[in-house]
Design a protein around this motif. Structure first.
Motif, short mmCIF file in Angstrom:
data_model
loop_
_atom_site.label_atom_id
_atom_site.label_comp_id
_atom_site.label_asym_id
_atom_site.label_seq_id
_atom_site.Cartn_x
_atom_site.Cartn_y
_atom_site.Cartn_z
N GLU A 149 5.75 10.58 -5.14
CA GLU A 149 5.39 11.10 -3.81
C GLU A 149 5.49 10.00 -2.75
N LEU A 205 1.90 7.67 2.40
CA LEU A 205 1.99 9.09 2.05
C LEU A 205 1.99 9.93 3.31
N ASP A 239 3.31 3.43 -6.38
CA ASP A 239 3.17 3.76 -7.80
C ASP A 239 3.42 5.24 -8.10
N SER A 240 4.03 5.98 -7.14
CA SER A 240 4.23 7.41 -7.38
C SER A 240 5.55 7.88 -6.78
N TYR A 245 0.86 -1.18 0.00
CA TYR A 245 0.00 0.00 0.00
C TYR A 245 0.90 1.22 0.00
N PRO A 246 0.62 2.24 -0.84
CA PRO A 246 1.53 3.39 -0.90
C PRO A 246 1.41 4.25 0.35
N ASP A 251 -0.63 -1.33 -13.00
CA ASP A 251 -2.07 -1.59 -13.12
C ASP A 251 -2.29 -2.66 -14.20
N ARG A 298 -7.07 0.60 -10.33
CA ARG A 298 -7.07 1.03 -8.94
C ARG A 298 -5.69 1.64 -8.73
N VAL A 299 -4.88 1.11 -7.83
CA VAL A 299 -3.50 1.60 -7.70
C VAL A 299 -2.66 0.97 -8.82
N GLY A 300 -1.60 1.65 -9.24
CA GLY A 300 -0.66 1.09 -10.22
C GLY A 300 -0.39 2.03 -11.38
N ARG A 301 0.90 2.13 -11.76
CA ARG A 301 1.24 2.89 -12.96
C ARG A 301 0.68 2.15 -14.16
N GLN A 302 0.28 2.90 -15.19
CA GLN A 302 -0.14 2.27 -16.42
C GLN A 302 1.08 1.64 -17.10
#
Lengths: 365, 365
Positions: A114, A88, A111-112, A85-86, A137, A142-146
């Motif tokens: 940040e 932050l 996935d970021s 889970y990211p 992704d 949902r979560v995840g870079r394309q």
């Protein structure tokens, strides 16, 4: 105090210890046969007791959804923990740092940039380093870079950041559960595996070969031999299974380990009310409709719920249950059900063997 | 430790203390004006702190769903408690007896001779007596005897049973929330009031006049002047209100006191993910669709959820939130949301004023 399962007050979350043990052993054996490392997702059970069994059977580490769950597991002695889970923000950075300082070998999926910055800040505070899985992704949205060059961009960002180690890739194709049939599930899996394969190749060409490629969950675990391109697998629900895992053909009826024990508190001509509703089962839906399965009594359907009421209906001509009768009802989604209960009653042969506090419950942050 | 609301870790359940106080005062004033006794349902907040305010404002007693909730409230010093749920079985009888022995003046709502027997057993064990409200089904088809002679039969059974006192009638027309418009809500209320009036007359003719006629909840409380034939009212949700109470035109936007504070943890071109999902909001649906309301940002829609993920979407052209941004989201059904949280953060003017453990949470039995 009686240890007869039939004497405990309702509603109560109960689990058949024999079935749980079989489920644990079978999934680990399937991972071993497929050459995959097990990182079971403990958000299902939230119990150090079962995480210990999973590690003893051969898991490489455990997966959690929340820092609070990681803290519970670290308190219980576990060190190899994947936070899938990211994280932050400063509060999360401080807590992650404390886990590392206490000897946790943390992996974090994100996935970021940040979230990577938050983890880097934690590593800096702890004076340690943290392994990163870049999340892709696989079509769940949902979560995840394309999929595409931005995966490599984020991997590079991580690899160049002091305190972070780029470990590999991860994905969660949770939409497999909504696929209406086996062909649909195969399609979801194939797409995920193709995406992971393509990104792995892109990273290898760029000189950043992923050491780990992680996938989840129980529907995947039930199809372990299809998971090409993966190194790690994160099933969670398989510990107990539930009505939706059964509906997805990812367990057998005899693998359903958990249920909510309820009492019929009211009945009328064509419906009865049990003392478990959405606060005991959760409002998770099912492709089958309704909210639960009554083993051995398929004519009973848990049709409606409110907070503390479950409404059972039956076809005309069937008898229906009487007031005071006790029933076991298997929920649609056991992870959500467990999250509502402070305790789980493990039983064997009708006797309560142990009552465990759901230690990770309520660790929301 | 900072007391700035913006510094607390997410997801977190927050409540605006000023709005809560206004909601409490307004509902009590409406009941006073209508000449109705308030028995607020504490299953919404599960907090002795707010029950104390409700009693101080003029409530005659408090309502609970579960014996466990009654025990928490008795521990906190409350004595006039309506258990609005049929207790069944020996374990429940013992606990009810203990409450009476500890000075609780219990009222119990029930709809069967079996539940009456459980309460009579409790009264016998405690050497006291317990007041009974016979529950009538006003068309919701959940708990409640069907209107007609069987209501009188059950009232007689209660009146003749040593240890029980027949106090009156009760109903819950929860299906008012599903009525699509005000005319529909009026229809549900009118039917309930008519049914209660007819049964009251039947009981009076039989020499068993009901001293109490109790109705619930917040939709009723917002239409207090319509509650002819009733003596008591049991609103619960009004303390905080929620998206569904607003949708039912039973509060104003400025009466929404509670929200889940979340952080955006991921975003893509057309969606973002916040760190609250069904384990922070609950999967309660809404006639409006979606799972929550973002005050001040109506373009954001909480469209999908999983356990720990909430997926926000926005119309093409809108900016959408950035990763790390914090948002307040009002849930569809605050009672279910509260039940997921171990703590609630009361704030005033952006500062956290008190952090209260949700004492009645998890008291499932």
């Amino acid at each position: 105090l009686s240890w007869d399962l039939e004497a405990i007050d309702t509603p109560a979350l109960i689990a058949d210890a024999d079935i749980v043990e079989q489920n644990l052993a079978r999934m680990q054996a399937a991972a071993d046969a497929a050459g995959l490392h097990m990182w079971p997702h403990t958000k299902t059970h939230k119990l150090p007791f079962l995480a210990e069994r999973q590690m003893a059977l051969g898991a490489e580490g455990i997966t959690v959804s929340k820092l609070g769950e990681a803290e519970v597991m670290r308190d219980a002695g576990f060190t190899r923990i994947l936070l899938h889970y990211p994280p932050l923000g400063e509060a999360k950075a401080r807590r992650l740092a404390a886990l590392v300082a206490r000897g946790a070998e943390m992996r974090v999926a994100l996935d970021s940039t940040e979230a990577a910055d938050t983890v880097a800040r934690a590593a800096d505070m702890a004076g340690g380093s943290i392994d990163i899985l870049v999340e892709i992704d696989p079509g769940m949205h949902r979560v995840g870079r394309q999929p595409g060059p931005e995966v490599l961009d984020l991997a590079r960002y991580v690899a160049e950041r002091p305190g972070l180690r780029f470990l590999g890739l991860t994905s969660y194709a949770g939409h497999i559960s909504a696929a209406p049939d086996e062909a649909g599930k195969e399609g979801v899996l194939q797409h995920e595996i193709d995406v992971l394969g393509a990104e792995r190749e892109r990273l290898e060409r760029a000189g950043l070969p992923p050491a780990v490629v992680s996938v989840g969950g129980t529907h995947h675990g039930a199809r372990m031999d299809r998971l090409r391109n993966a190194t790690d697998v994160r099933p969670g629900t398989y510990v107990y299974n539930d009505r939706n895992i059964l509906a997805g053909d990812s367990c057998r009826p005899e693998d359903l380990a958990a249920a909510v024990l309820v009492t019929v508190v009211s009945r009328n001509a064509s419906w009865a009310v049990v003392d478990g509703g959405s606060k005991a089962f959760s409002f998770d839906t099912s492709p089958l409709g309704g909210y639960g399965l009554v083993p051995g009594q398929p004519e009973l359907s848990l049709d409606r719920m409110n907070e503390e009421h479950g409404v059972l209906v039956w076809p005309e001509g069937a008898a229906g249950p009487r007031v005071g009768e006790r029933l076991r009802i298997v929920p649609n989604h056991i992870c959500a059900t467990v999250n509502l209960h402070d305790r789980v009653f493990f039983h064997r042969g009708g006797l309560v063997e142990r009552v465990l506090p759901v230690a990770g419950r309520g660790r929301m942050q």
